[in-house]
Design an enzyme around this catalytic site. Structure first.
Site, PDB file in Angstrom:
ATOM      1  CB  CYS A  60       0.946  -6.271  -4.276  1.00 37.66           C
ATOM      2  SG  CYS A  60       2.007  -4.810  -4.360  1.00 37.66           S
TER       3      CYS A  60
ATOM      4  CG  HIS B  65      -0.809  -5.295   0.328  1.00 41.48           C
ATOM      5  ND1 HIS B  65      -0.071  -6.450   0.189  1.00 41.48           N
ATOM      6  CD2 HIS B  65      -0.115  -4.325  -0.319  1.00 41.48           C
ATOM      7  CE1 HIS B  65       1.033  -6.190  -0.493  1.00 41.48           C
ATOM      8  NE2 HIS B  65       1.030  -4.903  -0.813  1.00 41.48           N
TER       9      HIS B  65
ATOM     10  CD  GLU C 273      -1.862  -8.804   2.217  1.00 40.41           C
ATOM     11  OE1 GLU C 273      -0.692  -8.551   1.896  1.00 40.41           O
ATOM     12  OE2 GLU C 273      -2.822  -8.688   1.420  1.00 40.41           O
TER      13      GLU C 273
ATOM     14  CB  SER D 197       1.505 -24.234  28.395  1.00 35.00           C
ATOM     15  OG  SER D 197       2.437 -23.706  29.313  1.00 35.00           O
TER      16      SER D 197
END
Length: 525
Positions: free
Chosen positions: A86, A181, A183, A241
Site C-alpha cells: 500500500c 493488503h 496481511e 502464567s
C-alpha cells in the site's frame, strides 16, 4: 553451538497503518523472526539489524504531500529484497524514480485484481482463472492514491480497472510492491504471497517455532539470571502464567511467585492457580489472602477510575509487603509482551530499542533494587499462548478469555461489596459453564456477567421479591479495538438466564448487552 532463531530476520518499517502489527504476526506465523520499527529508523541501526528482507508497511499519508514519511535510503543500499505494501509500495515507487498521484476512484474493501505480469512473487498464486486464461486474486484494498508511473526496471504485476498499477516487480533486485493488503484475512491468498516473499525470495528458514522459542527463552533466562533468585507477581492470567511456567523450567526453585487474592477473582480461581502451579508443577507460590484489605479500601467508592487506582495501589501494597519478607531476591519477572514494547518505543522516535520499563507490578520499594527479567518481550499474544501449550500449560488456561486487571471490581457497577462480588462470581460461572457446554466459549472472544446495583421486582412462587439485576456480555473481535456483540442462540440465553435466576437467590432479572464497540466499550467500566 546453539541454534540462533533470530539469525534469519525480517525488518518491518511502520508508516502508521492500523495493519502493521498484523504483518509482523503473519511473518512470525510463517516461522521467521521479525521486528517492527518506525519508518525513520536510524541508518546505522538498519545496517546492524542486518535483515534478510524488508517490508514497507502501509500508512495514512499521501506520498505526494510535503513532509510525508519516506523509507530510509539505507534500506535500498542493503542489497536485500524489499516488499512495499500500500503506502509502502507508493513511497518505494516515488523514491526509486516513479510517480504517485491521487486517485479519482478510491478503493476501500474487497476488490479483484488481475495478475497481468510474470514474477517470482505471484506466479502460481490465484483465486480465479478466466476463460481467456487471466489469473485473478480476491484482495482487500484501502487506498486513495496510486502509482501512475513505474520506476526504472519495474514491470506491472497486477491491475484493477481503477488502479492500473496494483502491483509492480523488479525480480532482479527482489523489489516488489502491491497496492492491496496481503496481511489481512480478506485477501484469500495473502498468506501464500507473504510466505513466497519471506521464504523463497528472501531465502529465510522457518526457525521461529514454539519449541525453538521455548528452548531459546530458557537459555536466555539462565544466562541472564545465573544463580540469583527471581520474584514474579502471579495473577492467573495468560502472560504471568506462561512466565511462571517458563521460569520454573529454566531456574526451578530460584523462582518465587506471589499470588495476590484480592477477593475480586472468578469462582474458584485462587484454588485453580494454586493447584496448577504449586501442587501440579511444584512452583513456589505464596498466596496472599487480601480480600478484606481490598474491600475495605474500596468501601464507599463508586467512581470507576478511582476504583481502578485503589485496586492498583492496594495490589502494590500487598505485593510489597510479601516481597519484603523474602531474602536474596535479585530479579523481578514481568509479563511484558511485544505490543507493550512497540507502544513504548513510540512511532517516529527512531529509537525503538530505548524502551521504558513496564511496571506490571507497580512501584516496588527502591531499596529492593531489583533488575527486570522479561522473557516474553519479543512475543505477540498469540505466540505467548502457543508457548504456553509448548510448556505444558492446559489449553483451557492458555486460551481463557481476557480478564481485567482490577477483576470483578470493574464488573460491579458503582460501589464494590462482598455480597455483590459473591453473587457476580456465581452468575459468571454459570454463563461460562453454559457457553462451554454449547460449544460457544471459543467462538466468542470474551464473555462475562456485569452486576448492576439496581433492584427489580420478580415473582417467586406466590410471592413477589425485589432482587438484583445482572447483564450478560459476549463479543466477537479480532483485535479488541473494535468488537460486535455476539449473536448467541436464544435457547442458550434462555438456559443461562433460567439457571442464574433459579440457582442464585438475590438475582431476579438477567439482561443481554447488544452494544458493539464503538460506541460502547467491551467492559462496562
Amino acid at each position: 553451538m546453539a541454534l540462533d532463531i533470530h539469525a534469519h530476520r525480517i525488518l518491518i518499517l511502520d508508516f502508521g497503518s492500523q495493519y502493521t502489527q498484523l504483518i509482523a504476526r503473519r511473518v512470525r506465523e510463517i516461522g521467521v523472526y521479525c521486528e517492527l520499527h518506525p519508518f525513520d529508523m536510524d541508518d546505522e541501526a538498519i545496517r546492524e539489524f542486518a535483515p534478510k528482507g524488508v517490508v514497507l508497511a502501509g500508512g495514512p499519508e499521501s506520498v505526494h504531500e510535503a513532509d510525508s514519511p519516506r523509507c530510509p535510503q539505507a534500506v535500498f543500499d542493503l542489497g536485500v529484497p524489499v516488499f512495499g505494501i500500500c503506502y509502502g509500495m507508493q513511497t518505494m515507487a516515488e523514491q526509486l524514480g516513479g510517480k504517485v498521484a491521487g486517485s479519482e476512484l478510491r478503493e476501500f474493501g474487497y476488490a479483484r485484481v488481475d495478475v497481468v505480469g510474470k514474477s517470482r512473487l505471484l506466479d502460481g498464486i490465484e483465486d480465479h482463472i478466466d476463460a481467456d486464461g487471466l489469473f485473478g486474486l480476491d484482495v482487500w484494498m484501502s487506498h486513495g492514491d496510486k502509482v501512475t508511473k513505474l520506476p526504472e526496471n519495474f514491470h506491472i504485476l497486477a491491475s484493477t480497472p481503477s488502479c492500473p498499477i496494483a502491483g509492480m516487480a523488479d525480480d532482479a533486485r527482489g523489489y516488489y510492491g502491491v497496492q492491496f493488503h496481503p496481511e489481512v484475512t480478506h485477501t484469500k491468498q495473502g498468506g501464500r504471497i507473504l510466505s513466497r516473499f519471506i521464504l523463497d525470495i528472501c531465502g529465510c528458514e522457518a526457525l521461529w517455532t514454539p519449541s525453538k522459542i521455548a528452548e531459546d527463552a530458557i537459555a536466555q533466562v539462565r544466562a541472564q539470571v545465573g544463580t540469583d533468585n527471581v520474584l514474579l507477581g502471579l495473577s492467573g492470567g495468560v502472560d504471568s502464567s506462561v512466565v511462571a511456567a517458563l521460569l520454573h523450567k529454566a531456574i526451578g526453585d530460584q523462582l518465587t511467585c506471589v499470588f495476590v487474592d484480592n477477593g475480586l477473582l472468578r469462582l474458584h480461581e485462587g484454588e485453580q492457580v494454586m493447584a496448577m502451579f504449586a501442587e501440579n508443577m511444584g512452583v513456589k507460590v505464596i498466596r496472599a489472602n487480601a480480600e478484606e484489605q481490598f474491600l475495605n479500601n474500596l468501601a464507599g467508592e463508586s467512581d470507576p477510575e478511582k476504583k481502578r487506582k485503589i485496586i492498583g495501589r492496594t495490589f502494590i501494597d500487598v505485593f510489597d509487603a510479601e516481597s519484603c519478607k523474602l531474602d536474596n531476591i535479585k530479579y523481578l519477572a514481568q509479563g511484558t509482551i511485544y505490543p507493550d514494547v512497540i507502544e513504548s518505543a513510540g512511532a517516529k522516535s527512531g529509537k525503538a530499542h530505548v524502551i521504558k520499563s513496564h511496571h506490571n507490578v507497580g512501584g516496588l520499594p527502591e531499596e529492593m533494587n531489583l533488575k527486570l527479567v522479561e522473557p516474553l518481550r519479543e512475543l505477540f499474544k498469540d505466540e505467548v499462548r502457543r508457548l504456553g501449550l509448548e510448556l505444558g500449560l492446559p489449553y483451557d488456561m492458555v486460551y481463557r478469555h481476557p480478564f481485567p486487571g482490577p477483576g470483578l471490581g470493574v464488573r460491579i457497577l458503582g460501589e464494590v461489596k462482598k455480597e455483590y462480588a459473591d453473587l457476580l462470581r456465581r452468575a459468571d460461572h454459570i454463563f461460562i459453564e453454559e457457553l462451554r457446554k454449547a460449544d460457544w466459549y471459543h467462538k466468542v472472544s470474551q464473555a462475562f456477567v456485569v452486576f448492576q446495583p439496581v433492584k427489580s421486582v420478580g415473582v417467586v412462587g406466590d410471592g413477589r421479591r425485589y432482587a438484583w439485576v445482572v447483564a450478560l456480555r459476549a463479543v466477537e473481535t479480532i483485535d479488541f479495538m473494535t468488537a460486535r456483540w455476539a449473536h448467541l442462540p436464544y435457547e442458550l440465553l434462555e438456559t443461562v438466564s433460567g439457571r442464574i435466576i433459579n440457582e442464585i437467590e438475590g438475582i431476579s432479572r438477567v439482561t443481554y448487552d447488544v452494544s458493539s464497540k464503538p460506541p460502547a466499550t467491551i467492559e462496562w467500566e
